[in-house]
Design an enzyme around this catalytic site. Structure first.
Site: not given
Ligand SMILES: [Zn+2]
Length: 212
Positions: A35, A182
Site C-alpha cells: 500500500d 507498505h
C-alpha cells in the site's frame, strides 16, 4: 510513532474479520499487497527484489503519488505486477462525504489508467481499511472489487526489519490469504526477501490478489 502510523495501527484492529478479503482458495496461494506507493526511493528496490525472486505482487497505489512517479507505476505493470486503486487523496472515512469519497476513487482509477495507457482491473483498497457502506455498495455496482487484507504484516507497528521478520514468522497462513505491507517503510523493504522465503517455506506460492 507518528499519527499516520497510529491511524494504520488503529484501523487494522477495527476492521471486522468478515470484511477481510479471502481468495477462492485455488491451490496454495498467498498474495503480497503493498500500500501507499509509489515511493520514489523504495519502489524501485521493492521491484528489484520481487524481480530477482520471480514474484508478482499487487500494488495499491495512491493516485496523487502515482502522478508524481508515473514511470514507477508503468514499471510495476510492465513487470507483471497488479496496479490497483488505493484512492487519489488517501482520504480517511471521516474526512469526506460518500459522494466525495466515491469521486476520489473514480478519479484515481482514471489517473492510473491514463498513466498505464490501458484499462486496469477494478480493484480498490480503502485507505485505513475504512469505507462508507454506500460507497462500498456503489463500487460493487460499478464493477469494483473491494480488497481488504487477511494478514497484517505488522510493518506499521515495528521499527526495524528484524522485528518485522520475527512477528511475521509467527503468523499462521492459509491459502487465499492477502498480506498487508507498505511501500513507505524502509524496514519492509529490508525484510522483504526473508518475508517471501517465510511464505514459500510454508508451502505457498506468492501471487497477485487478482490471481487468488
Ligand atoms: Zn494506505
Amino acid at each position: 510513532m507518528g499519527i499516520g502510523r497510529q491511524i494504520k495501527h488503529f484501523t487494522s484492529l477495527v476492521v471486522p474479520r468478515w470484511l477481510l478479503f479471502r481468495g477462492r482458495m485455488a491451490g496454495r496461494k498467498v498474495a503480497l499487497s503493498f500500500d501507499d506507493g509509489p515511493h520514489q526511493e523504495h519502489s524501485p528496490r521493492i521491484l528489484d527484489v520481487l524481480g530477482q525472486a520471480g514474484v508478482k505482487a499487487t500494488f495499491f497505489v495512491v493516485g496523487e503519488e502515482a502522478e508524481k512517479y508515473p514511470a514507477l507505476v508503468r514499471r510495476m505493470l510492465e513487470e507483471g505486477h497488479e496496479v490497483a486503486n488505493h484512492s487519489y487523496g488517501h482520504y480517511a472515512l471521516l474526512d469526506a462525504s460518500p459522494a466525495d469519497y466515491l469521486a476520489d476513487v473514480l478519479h484515481c482509477q482514471k489517473v492510473l489508467e491514463d498513466i498505464c495507457g490501458c484499462d486496469l482491473e477494478k480493484s480498490f483498497r480503502p485507505p485505513y481499511g475504512s469505507i462508507p457502506p454506500l460507497v462500498f455498495l456503489k463500487l460493487i455496482r460499478l464493477g469494483f472489487r473491494t480488497v481488504f487484507w487477511s494478514v497484517d504484516s505488522d510493518d506499521s507497528r515495528v521499527e526495524e526489519a528484524g522485528q518485522l521478520v520475527e512477528r511475521f514468522s509467527r503468523k499462521p497462513l492459509v491459502s487465499g490469504d492477502v498480506v498487508l505491507l507498505h511501500e513507505d517503510y524502509r524496514h519492509t523493504l529490508e525484510a522483504l526477501p526473508v518475508l517471501m522465503d517465510t511464505v514459500r517455506q510454508k508451502g505457498f506460492d506468492l501471487v497477485r490478489c487478482q490471481d487468488l
